[in-house]
Design a protein around this motif. Sequence first.
Motif, PDB file in Angstrom:
ATOM      1  N   ASN A  33      43.600  28.498 -67.857  1.00  0.00           N
ATOM      2  CA  ASN A  33      44.263  28.872 -69.104  1.00  0.00           C
ATOM      3  C   ASN A  33      44.248  27.653 -70.025  1.00  0.00           C
ATOM      4  OD1 ASN A  33      45.827  29.781 -71.193  1.00  0.00           O
ATOM      5  ND2 ASN A  33      47.525  30.497 -69.908  1.00  0.00           N
ATOM      6  N   PHE A  35      45.167  27.777 -73.121  1.00  0.00           N
ATOM      7  CA  PHE A  35      46.225  27.998 -74.112  1.00  0.00           C
ATOM      8  C   PHE A  35      45.680  28.004 -75.546  1.00  0.00           C
ATOM      9  CE2 PHE A  35      48.166  26.093 -70.365  1.00  0.00           C
ATOM     10  CZ  PHE A  35      49.176  27.008 -70.103  1.00  0.00           C
ATOM     11  N   THR A  36      44.540  28.666 -75.687  1.00  0.00           N
ATOM     12  CA  THR A  36      43.913  28.836 -76.994  1.00  0.00           C
ATOM     13  C   THR A  36      43.689  30.316 -77.234  1.00  0.00           C
ATOM     14  OG1 THR A  36      42.787  26.709 -76.789  1.00  0.00           O
ATOM     15  CG2 THR A  36      41.928  28.223 -78.439  1.00  0.00           C
ATOM     16  N   GLU A  37      44.150  30.810 -78.374  1.00  0.00           N
ATOM     17  CA  GLU A  37      44.049  32.245 -78.651  1.00  0.00           C
ATOM     18  C   GLU A  37      42.612  32.746 -78.633  1.00  0.00           C
ATOM     19  OE1 GLU A  37      45.991  33.262 -82.246  1.00  0.00           O
ATOM     20  OE2 GLU A  37      48.005  32.666 -81.563  1.00  0.00           O
ATOM     21  N   ASN A  38      41.688  31.880 -78.981  1.00  0.00           N
ATOM     22  CA  ASN A  38      40.292  32.298 -79.065  1.00  0.00           C
ATOM     23  C   ASN A  38      39.598  32.344 -77.700  1.00  0.00           C
ATOM     24  OD1 ASN A  38      40.503  32.452 -81.869  1.00  0.00           O
ATOM     25  ND2 ASN A  38      39.923  30.290 -82.120  1.00  0.00           N
ATOM     26  N   PRO A  40      39.716  33.339 -73.491  1.00  0.00           N
ATOM     27  CA  PRO A  40      40.399  34.210 -72.522  1.00  0.00           C
ATOM     28  C   PRO A  40      41.068  33.415 -71.410  1.00  0.00           C
ATOM     29  CG  PRO A  40      38.053  34.147 -72.057  1.00  0.00           C
ATOM     30  CD  PRO A  40      38.251  33.364 -73.339  1.00  0.00           C
ATOM     31  N   ILE A  41      42.014  34.053 -70.745  1.00  0.00           N
ATOM     32  CA  ILE A  41      42.640  33.487 -69.554  1.00  0.00           C
ATOM     33  C   ILE A  41      41.834  33.951 -68.339  1.00  0.00           C
ATOM     34  CG2 ILE A  41      44.703  33.486 -68.103  1.00  0.00           C
ATOM     35  CD1 ILE A  41      46.351  33.947 -70.627  1.00  0.00           C
TER      36      ILE A  41
END
Length: 241
Positions: A33, A35-38, A40-41
């Motif tokens: 993760n 922690f970047t919106e762009n 995926p986890i």
Amino acid sequence: MDFRKIDNLSVDCVLLKIENKSLKVLLRKRNLNLFTENLPIVDDWVLPGHYVLKSNNLGETANRVFEELTGEKHLNKNQFRAYGNAARINTETDLLWVRSRGATTRTITVAYYLILASNKKLLNSNGVEWFNIKNLPQLGFDHKKIITDAFDDIKSKINTEPLVFNFMPVKFTLNELQTAFEVLLDTELDNRNFRKKITSKSYIVPLEEKRKGQSKKPSRLYMFSNDVYNQIVETGYIINI
């Protein structure tokens, strides 16, 4: 030793055992993760594996994986297939995972499987878990196909090679052996017919020892003699139930 990895060559390892009358495969948790919106986890499962080091060959790399997990050297590992399809790494999560490890997105993997006895315990179980092969979780890469291919390879050899005995503890009951055949062949065998055929094999050695179980009558223990089997197999004799 050169610890630099070959960034487009890996080894994936399929560890299998029979437990609770089902075939289990060992998987490793994959988490990432950023922690970047762009981005995926990554939260799924993959087969244990390593990239090949410049100073290691394929077999040594597989040995490294197996030894890390079991603490033992294994001579009965089987190399069964290589995977190099250009599209085998193409999902967002797979691409992110590979790039986070400084590897290339066109990776060739060579697959091995190792059969463990039902009573074998792992040395290192951190981040790994056994799963029923018929009920797998979300898998990364093409690892579901690799698992299926490993199982298919075992099924194709189960009546002509003594692979089934790798699933057995050194001393086993006939019920345990029958269960292994039934799990691997996905069929139900006639108990009386199975016992008659299997006890006629000279490489199935009856012992004086017995094991107490749930039934009132203790079960006789047996051992597989590889020496006897190797003598017989030279004449074309095969396992055939």
